[in-house]
Design a protein around this motif. Structure first.
Motif, PDB file in Angstrom:
ATOM      1  N   GLU A 148       0.837  -1.208   0.000  1.00  0.00           N
ATOM      2  CA  GLU A 148       0.000   0.000   0.000  1.00  0.00           C
ATOM      3  C   GLU A 148       0.869   1.254   0.000  1.00  0.00           C
ATOM      4  O   GLU A 148       0.557   2.238  -0.697  1.00  0.00           O
ATOM      5  CB  GLU A 148      -0.916  -0.004   1.221  1.00  0.00           C
ATOM      6  CG  GLU A 148      -1.995  -1.078   1.197  1.00  0.00           C
ATOM      7  CD  GLU A 148      -2.760  -1.145   2.507  1.00  0.00           C
ATOM      8  OE1 GLU A 148      -2.443  -0.341   3.423  1.00  0.00           O
ATOM      9  OE2 GLU A 148      -3.648  -2.003   2.622  1.00  0.00           O
ATOM     10  N   ALA A 149       1.930   1.219   0.786  1.00  0.00           N
ATOM     11  CA  ALA A 149       2.844   2.372   0.827  1.00  0.00           C
ATOM     12  C   ALA A 149       3.516   2.576  -0.526  1.00  0.00           C
ATOM     13  O   ALA A 149       3.709   3.712  -0.983  1.00  0.00           O
ATOM     14  CB  ALA A 149       3.885   2.180   1.923  1.00  0.00           C
ATOM     15  N   VAL A 150       3.887   1.481  -1.179  1.00  0.00           N
ATOM     16  CA  VAL A 150       4.491   1.563  -2.514  1.00  0.00           C
ATOM     17  C   VAL A 150       3.509   2.182  -3.491  1.00  0.00           C
ATOM     18  O   VAL A 150       3.857   3.075  -4.276  1.00  0.00           O
ATOM     19  CB  VAL A 150       4.936   0.165  -2.984  1.00  0.00           C
ATOM     20  CG1 VAL A 150       5.240   0.173  -4.478  1.00  0.00           C
ATOM     21  CG2 VAL A 150       6.158  -0.294  -2.206  1.00  0.00           C
ATOM     22  N   ASP A 151       2.267   1.707  -3.481  1.00  0.00           N
ATOM     23  CA  ASP A 151       1.255   2.234  -4.396  1.00  0.00           C
ATOM     24  C   ASP A 151       1.049   3.735  -4.180  1.00  0.00           C
ATOM     25  O   ASP A 151       0.921   4.510  -5.149  1.00  0.00           O
ATOM     26  CB  ASP A 151      -0.072   1.498  -4.210  1.00  0.00           C
ATOM     27  CG  ASP A 151      -0.022   0.057  -4.693  1.00  0.00           C
ATOM     28  OD1 ASP A 151       0.906  -0.281  -5.462  1.00  0.00           O
ATOM     29  OD2 ASP A 151      -0.897  -0.732  -4.297  1.00  0.00           O
ATOM     30  N   ALA A 152       1.009   4.152  -2.915  1.00  0.00           N
ATOM     31  CA  ALA A 152       0.819   5.575  -2.614  1.00  0.00           C
ATOM     32  C   ALA A 152       1.994   6.396  -3.116  1.00  0.00           C
ATOM     33  O   ALA A 152       1.816   7.519  -3.626  1.00  0.00           O
ATOM     34  CB  ALA A 152       0.627   5.775  -1.112  1.00  0.00           C
ATOM     35  N   ALA A 153       3.203   5.857  -2.987  1.00  0.00           N
ATOM     36  CA  ALA A 153       4.387   6.577  -3.472  1.00  0.00           C
ATOM     37  C   ALA A 153       4.358   6.704  -4.986  1.00  0.00           C
ATOM     38  O   ALA A 153       4.661   7.771  -5.541  1.00  0.00           O
ATOM     39  CB  ALA A 153       5.654   5.863  -3.014  1.00  0.00           C
ATOM     40  N   VAL A 154       4.002   5.625  -5.666  1.00  0.00           N
ATOM     41  CA  VAL A 154       3.950   5.646  -7.129  1.00  0.00           C
ATOM     42  C   VAL A 154       2.920   6.667  -7.615  1.00  0.00           C
ATOM     43  O   VAL A 154       3.134   7.356  -8.624  1.00  0.00           O
ATOM     44  CB  VAL A 154       3.637   4.240  -7.674  1.00  0.00           C
ATOM     45  CG1 VAL A 154       3.342   4.275  -9.165  1.00  0.00           C
ATOM     46  CG2 VAL A 154       4.807   3.296  -7.397  1.00  0.00           C
ATOM     47  N   GLU A 155       1.820   6.794  -6.881  1.00  0.00           N
ATOM     48  CA  GLU A 155       0.807   7.785  -7.245  1.00  0.00           C
ATOM     49  C   GLU A 155       1.355   9.209  -7.180  1.00  0.00           C
ATOM     50  O   GLU A 155       0.827  10.117  -7.822  1.00  0.00           O
ATOM     51  CB  GLU A 155      -0.413   7.655  -6.328  1.00  0.00           C
ATOM     52  CG  GLU A 155      -1.247   6.411  -6.608  1.00  0.00           C
ATOM     53  CD  GLU A 155      -2.441   6.298  -5.670  1.00  0.00           C
ATOM     54  OE1 GLU A 155      -2.634   7.231  -4.844  1.00  0.00           O
ATOM     55  OE2 GLU A 155      -3.173   5.302  -5.770  1.00  0.00           O
ATOM     56  N   ARG A 156       2.418   9.405  -6.420  1.00  0.00           N
ATOM     57  CA  ARG A 156       3.045  10.727  -6.321  1.00  0.00           C
ATOM     58  C   ARG A 156       4.051  10.965  -7.452  1.00  0.00           C
ATOM     59  O   ARG A 156       4.680  12.026  -7.517  1.00  0.00           O
ATOM     60  CB  ARG A 156       3.739  10.885  -4.975  1.00  0.00           C
ATOM     61  CG  ARG A 156       2.775  10.908  -3.789  1.00  0.00           C
ATOM     62  CD  ARG A 156       3.540  11.100  -2.491  1.00  0.00           C
ATOM     63  NE  ARG A 156       2.671  11.141  -1.321  1.00  0.00           N
ATOM     64  CZ  ARG A 156       2.079  12.229  -0.842  1.00  0.00           C
ATOM     65  NH1 ARG A 156       2.272  13.383  -1.440  1.00  0.00           N
ATOM     66  NH2 ARG A 156       1.319  12.170   0.224  1.00  0.00           N
ATOM     67  N   GLY A 157       4.217   9.968  -8.312  1.00  0.00           N
ATOM     68  CA  GLY A 157       5.064  10.150  -9.485  1.00  0.00           C
ATOM     69  C   GLY A 157       6.490   9.681  -9.341  1.00  0.00           C
ATOM     70  O   GLY A 157       7.333   9.990 -10.190  1.00  0.00           O
ATOM     71  N   VAL A 158       6.789   8.915  -8.261  1.00  0.00           N
ATOM     72  CA  VAL A 158       8.137   8.381  -8.087  1.00  0.00           C
ATOM     73  C   VAL A 158       8.098   6.871  -8.254  1.00  0.00           C
ATOM     74  O   VAL A 158       7.037   6.261  -8.374  1.00  0.00           O
ATOM     75  CB  VAL A 158       8.719   8.753  -6.705  1.00  0.00           C
ATOM     76  CG1 VAL A 158       8.778  10.263  -6.548  1.00  0.00           C
ATOM     77  CG2 VAL A 158       7.913   8.112  -5.579  1.00  0.00           C
ATOM     78  N   GLN A 159       9.280   6.257  -8.234  1.00  0.00           N
ATOM     79  CA  GLN A 159       9.366   4.814  -8.248  1.00  0.00           C
ATOM     80  C   GLN A 159       9.503   4.299  -6.822  1.00  0.00           C
ATOM     81  O   GLN A 159      10.065   4.967  -5.961  1.00  0.00           O
ATOM     82  CB  GLN A 159      10.570   4.358  -9.068  1.00  0.00           C
ATOM     83  CG  GLN A 159      10.539   4.799 -10.521  1.00  0.00           C
ATOM     84  CD  GLN A 159      11.779   4.341 -11.257  1.00  0.00           C
ATOM     85  OE1 GLN A 159      12.082   3.149 -11.335  1.00  0.00           O
ATOM     86  NE2 GLN A 159      12.521   5.303 -11.800  1.00  0.00           N
ATOM     87  N   ALA A 160       8.964   3.099  -6.588  1.00  0.00           N
ATOM     88  CA  ALA A 160       9.005   2.537  -5.241  1.00  0.00           C
ATOM     89  C   ALA A 160       8.994   1.022  -5.315  1.00  0.00           C
ATOM     90  O   ALA A 160       8.493   0.443  -6.269  1.00  0.00           O
ATOM     91  CB  ALA A 160       7.827   3.037  -4.404  1.00  0.00           C
ATOM     92  N   VAL A 161       9.562   0.410  -4.274  1.00  0.00           N
ATOM     93  CA  VAL A 161       9.610  -1.044  -4.201  1.00  0.00           C
ATOM     94  C   VAL A 161       9.490  -1.452  -2.743  1.00  0.00           C
ATOM     95  O   VAL A 161       9.943  -0.730  -1.850  1.00  0.00           O
ATOM     96  CB  VAL A 161      10.929  -1.583  -4.815  1.00  0.00           C
ATOM     97  CG1 VAL A 161      12.138  -1.072  -4.041  1.00  0.00           C
ATOM     98  CG2 VAL A 161      10.928  -3.095  -4.888  1.00  0.00           C
ATOM     99  N   ALA A 162       8.846  -2.590  -2.490  1.00  0.00           N
ATOM    100  CA  ALA A 162       8.754  -3.148  -1.143  1.00  0.00           C
ATOM    101  C   ALA A 162       9.842  -4.203  -0.975  1.00  0.00           C
ATOM    102  O   ALA A 162      10.047  -5.049  -1.853  1.00  0.00           O
ATOM    103  CB  ALA A 162       7.384  -3.774  -0.908  1.00  0.00           C
ATOM    104  N   VAL A 163      10.540  -4.140   0.154  1.00  0.00           N
ATOM    105  CA  VAL A 163      11.628  -5.079   0.426  1.00  0.00           C
ATOM    106  C   VAL A 163      11.506  -5.568   1.863  1.00  0.00           C
ATOM    107  O   VAL A 163      11.434  -4.774   2.788  1.00  0.00           O
ATOM    108  CB  VAL A 163      13.008  -4.436   0.191  1.00  0.00           C
ATOM    109  CG1 VAL A 163      13.324  -4.352  -1.287  1.00  0.00           C
ATOM    110  CG2 VAL A 163      13.088  -3.042   0.810  1.00  0.00           C
ATOM    111  N   GLY A 164      11.476  -6.890   2.051  1.00  0.00           N
ATOM    112  CA  GLY A 164      11.291  -7.457   3.374  1.00  0.00           C
ATOM    113  C   GLY A 164      12.595  -7.917   3.993  1.00  0.00           C
ATOM    114  O   GLY A 164      13.628  -8.007   3.326  1.00  0.00           O
ATOM    115  N   GLY A 165      12.538  -8.225   5.297  1.00  0.00           N
ATOM    116  CA  GLY A 165      13.698  -8.780   5.963  1.00  0.00           C
ATOM    117  C   GLY A 165      13.827  -8.350   7.400  1.00  0.00           C
ATOM    118  O   GLY A 165      13.252  -7.348   7.831  1.00  0.00           O
ATOM    119  N   ASP A 166      14.602  -9.126   8.159  1.00  0.00           N
ATOM    120  CA  ASP A 166      14.907  -8.856   9.561  1.00  0.00           C
ATOM    121  C   ASP A 166      16.032  -7.830   9.629  1.00  0.00           C
ATOM    122  O   ASP A 166      17.143  -8.080   9.146  1.00  0.00           O
ATOM    123  CB  ASP A 166      15.326 -10.178  10.211  1.00  0.00           C
ATOM    124  CG  ASP A 166      15.755 -10.037  11.663  1.00  0.00           C
ATOM    125  OD1 ASP A 166      15.729  -8.912  12.201  1.00  0.00           O
ATOM    126  OD2 ASP A 166      16.140 -11.062  12.258  1.00  0.00           O
TER     127      ASP A 166
END
Length: 243
Positions: free
Chosen positions: A43-61
Motif C-alpha cells: 500500500e505504501a508503494v502504491d501511494a508513493a507511485v501515485e506521487r510520481g516516483v518509483q518505489a519497491v517493497a523489500v522485506g527482511g529482519d
C-alpha cells in the motif's frame, strides 16, 4: 538529474509510513522495508507511485546482516544507488525494570540496537557521497518515565552509535543524525495504554496534543534534504516542547 533514492526501514506503518509518504512527495524514489506485513508495504508503494516516483517493497529482519545486505543489493540494482537511509523500525515493550522479562529485553534490543547497528553499518559502507543516515531515538531518554527503562536503554544506545558514526564518516559528505519523537499517535505508542493515560500524555507538551506521524516525517524530510547539509551528529527532538 536522476531522483535521489531512500531506504526506509519499518516503512509499512506508523511513523515509517509517514516518512515514506513525505520522501515520495519530496521526489525520492523509495524502498519500503517491512518485517512481516507485505500488504501494508505494498500500500505504501502504491501511494508513493501515485506521487510520481518509483518505489519497491523489500522485506527482511533488520538485525540479520545477510538479509539487509540483500536489501541494499536489491535497491542498488533497481535504482542505481542509495542516498538516504532512515531507520524507523523499532520495538517498544514497557514494564518496570524490577519485573522486566529478559526474553522481551533481548527481543527489543535485537531490533532497536542490533538492527540499527546492522543497517547503519551498511549505510556507512554504501551511501553515496552527500548522503544522509537518520536513526530513531526517543524523547523519553530525557524524561525518565517509569516503565520505559529497558526501551530507553536501547534508544540511548542508538544515540551513542549515531553520534560516533557521524564523526567516523569524516570527509565523506554524509550526515548522520537521530530524531527523538515525543508521544506520537501511532499503534506503537497507543497499544496497551488506557484512554486516560493517552489523554494525560497528550497534554504533557505545551502544544497540548499528541504528535502526528507527519510531524516527525517533516523533521526527517529536513535532515534528508539539501537544507540540512550543515546539521550533523545531532539528536533532534520532535516533541512539541515536552521535557
Amino acid at each position: 538529474m536522476s531522483a535521489r533514492v531512500a531506504i526506509v526501514t519499518g516503512g509499512s506503518g506508523g511513523i515509517g509510513r509517514a516518512v515514506v509518504d513525505r520522501l515520495a512527495a519530496d521526489g525520492f524514489n523509495v524502498a519500503v522495508h517491512y518485517s512481516g506485513n507485505r500488504a501494508r508495504a505494498a500500500e505504501a508503494v502504491d501511494a508513493a507511485v501515485e506521487r510520481g516516483v518509483q518505489a519497491v517493497a523489500v522485506g527482511g529482519d533488520v538485525a540479520d546482516e545477510e538479509a539487509m545486505g540483500g536489501l541494499f543489493d536489491e535497491v542498488e540494482s533497481t535504482f542505481g544507488g542509495v542516498d538516504v537511509v532512515v531507520n524507523t523500525a523499532g520495538v517498544m515493550v514497557l514494564d518496570p525494570i524490577e519485573h522486566f522479562d529478559l526474553a522481551a529485553l533481548d527481543r527489543m534490543h535485537r531490533v532497536n540496537i542490533r538492527g540499527t547497528f546492522v543497517v547503519s553499518q551498511l549505510a556507512a559502507r554504501r551511501l553515496r557521497e552527500g548522503g544522509a543516515l537518520v536513526n530513531f531515538s526517543t524523547s523519553v531518554t530525557r524524561l525518565q518515565m517509569p516503565t520505559y527503562g529497558p526501551y530507553v536503554a536501547s534508544k540511548a544506545a542508538v544515540e551513542g552509535l549515531t553520534l560516533i558514526l557521524a564523526r567516523e564518516l569524516r570527509g565523506r559528505g554524509i550526515t548522520v543524525n537521530a530524531v527523538a519523537p515525543g508521544p506520537t499517535a501511532t499503534p506503537l505508542f497507543l497499544d496497551g495504554k488506557s484512554d486516560e493515560e493517552v489523554e494525560r500524555l497528550s497534554k504533557a507538551a505545551p502544544l497540548e496534543r499528541l504528535g502526528r506521524p507527519e510531524d516527525v516525517a517533516d523533521v526527517v524530510s529536513f535532515l534528508a534534504g539539501p537544507s540540512a547539509r550543515w546539521v550533523n551528529g545531532q539528536v533532534l527532538f520532535a516533541n512539541g516542547g515536552i521535557g
